[in-house]
Scaffold this motif. Structure first.
Motif, PDB file in Angstrom:
ATOM      1  N   PRO A 100      16.102   8.940  -7.118  1.00 39.48           N
ATOM      2  CA  PRO A 100      15.772   7.556  -7.460  1.00 39.48           C
ATOM      3  C   PRO A 100      14.381   7.482  -8.095  1.00 39.48           C
ATOM      4  O   PRO A 100      13.562   8.398  -7.961  1.00 39.48           O
ATOM      5  CB  PRO A 100      15.796   6.832  -6.106  1.00 39.48           C
ATOM      6  CG  PRO A 100      15.586   7.894  -5.095  1.00 39.48           C
ATOM      7  CD  PRO A 100      16.122   9.170  -5.675  1.00 39.48           C
ATOM      8  N   LYS A 101      14.096   6.358  -8.761  1.00 37.39           N
ATOM      9  CA  LYS A 101      12.814   6.190  -9.443  1.00 37.39           C
ATOM     10  C   LYS A 101      11.641   6.320  -8.483  1.00 37.39           C
ATOM     11  O   LYS A 101      10.616   6.905  -8.823  1.00 37.39           O
ATOM     12  CB  LYS A 101      12.749   4.820 -10.119  1.00 37.39           C
ATOM     13  CG  LYS A 101      13.529   4.712 -11.378  1.00 37.39           C
ATOM     14  CD  LYS A 101      13.301   3.351 -11.991  1.00 37.39           C
ATOM     15  CE  LYS A 101      14.462   2.997 -12.880  1.00 37.39           C
ATOM     16  NZ  LYS A 101      14.375   1.633 -13.360  1.00 37.39           N
ATOM     17  N   LYS A 102      11.800   5.784  -7.299  1.00 36.94           N
ATOM     18  CA  LYS A 102      10.708   5.837  -6.326  1.00 36.94           C
ATOM     19  C   LYS A 102      10.361   7.289  -5.985  1.00 36.94           C
ATOM     20  O   LYS A 102       9.191   7.655  -5.904  1.00 36.94           O
ATOM     21  CB  LYS A 102      11.108   5.071  -5.065  1.00 36.94           C
ATOM     22  CG  LYS A 102       9.973   4.711  -4.178  1.00 36.94           C
ATOM     23  CD  LYS A 102      10.436   3.751  -3.086  1.00 36.94           C
ATOM     24  CE  LYS A 102       9.242   3.215  -2.335  1.00 36.94           C
ATOM     25  NZ  LYS A 102       9.621   2.225  -1.347  1.00 36.94           N
ATOM     26  N   ALA A 103      11.376   8.116  -5.827  1.00 36.60           N
ATOM     27  CA  ALA A 103      11.149   9.533  -5.539  1.00 36.60           C
ATOM     28  C   ALA A 103      10.509  10.230  -6.736  1.00 36.60           C
ATOM     29  O   ALA A 103       9.637  11.092  -6.569  1.00 36.60           O
ATOM     30  CB  ALA A 103      12.457  10.219  -5.167  1.00 36.60           C
ATOM     31  N   LEU A 131       8.509   8.885  -8.944  1.00 38.02           N
ATOM     32  CA  LEU A 131       7.101   8.489  -8.958  1.00 38.02           C
ATOM     33  C   LEU A 131       6.299   9.259  -7.911  1.00 38.02           C
ATOM     34  O   LEU A 131       5.162   9.657  -8.160  1.00 38.02           O
ATOM     35  CB  LEU A 131       6.962   6.983  -8.748  1.00 38.02           C
ATOM     36  CG  LEU A 131       7.422   6.115  -9.924  1.00 38.02           C
ATOM     37  CD1 LEU A 131       7.368   4.640  -9.560  1.00 38.02           C
ATOM     38  CD2 LEU A 131       6.560   6.389 -11.146  1.00 38.02           C
ATOM     39  N   GLN A 132       6.898   9.485  -6.752  1.00 39.56           N
ATOM     40  CA  GLN A 132       6.218  10.263  -5.718  1.00 39.56           C
ATOM     41  C   GLN A 132       6.008  11.704  -6.176  1.00 39.56           C
ATOM     42  O   GLN A 132       4.953  12.292  -5.937  1.00 39.56           O
ATOM     43  CB  GLN A 132       7.019  10.230  -4.412  1.00 39.56           C
ATOM     44  CG  GLN A 132       6.976   8.888  -3.708  1.00 39.56           C
ATOM     45  CD  GLN A 132       7.904   8.844  -2.498  1.00 39.56           C
ATOM     46  OE1 GLN A 132       8.786   9.684  -2.340  1.00 39.56           O
ATOM     47  NE2 GLN A 132       7.696   7.849  -1.646  1.00 39.56           N
ATOM     48  N   THR A 136       3.157  11.813  -8.704  1.00 35.71           N
ATOM     49  CA  THR A 136       1.831  11.760  -8.076  1.00 35.71           C
ATOM     50  C   THR A 136       1.537  13.039  -7.283  1.00 35.71           C
ATOM     51  O   THR A 136       0.383  13.393  -7.121  1.00 35.71           O
ATOM     52  CB  THR A 136       1.674  10.523  -7.172  1.00 35.71           C
ATOM     53  OG1 THR A 136       2.721  10.501  -6.205  1.00 35.71           O
ATOM     54  CG2 THR A 136       1.718   9.242  -7.980  1.00 35.71           C
ATOM     55  N   SER A 171       0.718   5.995  -9.113  1.00 35.57           N
ATOM     56  CA  SER A 171       2.051   5.442  -9.368  1.00 35.57           C
ATOM     57  C   SER A 171       1.976   4.019  -9.905  1.00 35.57           C
ATOM     58  O   SER A 171       2.927   3.532 -10.506  1.00 35.57           O
ATOM     59  CB  SER A 171       2.905   5.497  -8.101  1.00 35.57           C
ATOM     60  OG  SER A 171       2.309   4.738  -7.077  1.00 35.57           O
ATOM     61  N   THR A 172       0.831   3.346  -9.697  1.00 34.93           N
ATOM     62  CA  THR A 172       0.677   1.977 -10.193  1.00 34.93           C
ATOM     63  C   THR A 172       0.584   1.946 -11.723  1.00 34.93           C
ATOM     64  O   THR A 172       0.722   0.878 -12.318  1.00 34.93           O
ATOM     65  CB  THR A 172      -0.590   1.325  -9.595  1.00 34.93           C
ATOM     66  OG1 THR A 172      -1.715   2.168  -9.878  1.00 34.93           O
ATOM     67  CG2 THR A 172      -0.443   1.131  -8.102  1.00 34.93           C
ATOM     68  N   SER A 224       5.717   1.333 -14.416  1.00 33.68           N
ATOM     69  CA  SER A 224       6.478   0.148 -14.054  1.00 33.68           C
ATOM     70  C   SER A 224       7.819   0.570 -13.453  1.00 33.68           C
ATOM     71  O   SER A 224       8.504   1.437 -13.990  1.00 33.68           O
ATOM     72  CB  SER A 224       6.720  -0.709 -15.310  1.00 33.68           C
ATOM     73  OG  SER A 224       7.646  -1.723 -15.028  1.00 33.68           O
ATOM     74  N   LEU A 225       8.176  -0.057 -12.335  1.00 32.76           N
ATOM     75  CA  LEU A 225       9.476   0.249 -11.725  1.00 32.76           C
ATOM     76  C   LEU A 225      10.630  -0.281 -12.566  1.00 32.76           C
ATOM     77  O   LEU A 225      11.786   0.097 -12.365  1.00 32.76           O
ATOM     78  CB  LEU A 225       9.552  -0.317 -10.307  1.00 32.76           C
ATOM     79  CG  LEU A 225       8.772   0.472  -9.252  1.00 32.76           C
ATOM     80  CD1 LEU A 225       8.811  -0.250  -7.911  1.00 32.76           C
ATOM     81  CD2 LEU A 225       9.325   1.866  -9.111  1.00 32.76           C
ATOM     82  N   ASN A 226      10.339  -1.162 -13.520  1.00 33.70           N
ATOM     83  CA  ASN A 226      11.373  -1.692 -14.408  1.00 33.70           C
ATOM     84  C   ASN A 226      11.704  -0.719 -15.536  1.00 33.70           C
ATOM     85  O   ASN A 226      12.685  -0.906 -16.242  1.00 33.70           O
ATOM     86  CB  ASN A 226      10.930  -3.030 -15.002  1.00 33.70           C
ATOM     87  CG  ASN A 226      10.753  -4.091 -13.933  1.00 33.70           C
ATOM     88  OD1 ASN A 226      11.387  -4.034 -12.886  1.00 33.70           O
ATOM     89  ND2 ASN A 226       9.879  -5.043 -14.184  1.00 33.70           N
TER      90      ASN A 226
END
Length: 152
Positions: free
Chosen positions: A84-87, A89-90, A93, A101-102, A105-107
């Protein structure tokens, strides 16, 4: 010159000479000429002239084609592992702690995230992300064991 760049250039230069069909005596002659003669200046001038003949677009094409291939490879690994996108981004980083990660964009789509990462990251951070995605251990000893186990 950056010491790391200097080391890489020297290694690449030596590797090219060793891979060429030059004899050891000829390579020693080149080393002597570099050390005592004007060959180093001539090589520098030759390189500058060659780079000047490349247009800016040619340089950009070379860089973008390598980046596209790398982004495609990373994207395939992500799709294969169904991350997933969240993973993602992790992992970004983790591979590049200076990148927050900021900044993403999650979009954004996964390819857009990877493109932005490629724009921000340096080559070692990109290599680190690839290693993490492929599940490579950081320790060289463990990396050898992992590679050996995959070949079986």
């Amino acid at each position: 010159m950056n010491p790391k760049t200097r080391q890489r250039a020297m290694r690449s230069f030596l590797a090219s000479l060793l891979q060429s069909e030059l004899s050891i005596a000829e390579i020693e002659e080149i080393a002597d000429e570099l050390y005592f003669g004007t060959f180093g200046k001539e090589v520098g001038d030759f390189m500058r002239n060659a780079l000047n003949t490349l247009t800016v677009t040619d340089k950009d094409k070379l860089k973008s084609s390598r980046e596209e291939t790398l982004v495609k490879s990373i994207n395939e690994t992500i799709l294969r592992r169904r991350l997933p996108k969240k993973a993602i981004l992790q992992l970004i980083t983790l591979a590049a702690p200076r990148i927050k990660s900021t900044q993403f964009s999650l979009n954004s789509t996964v390819p857009e995230l990877l493109e932005k990462f490629m724009d921000i990251a340096n080559p070692s951070e990109v290599k680190s992300l690839v290693s993490i995605l492929e599940g490579e251990p950081a320790d060289a000893y463990l990396k050898g064991i992992a590679k050996r186990n995959r070949e079986k």
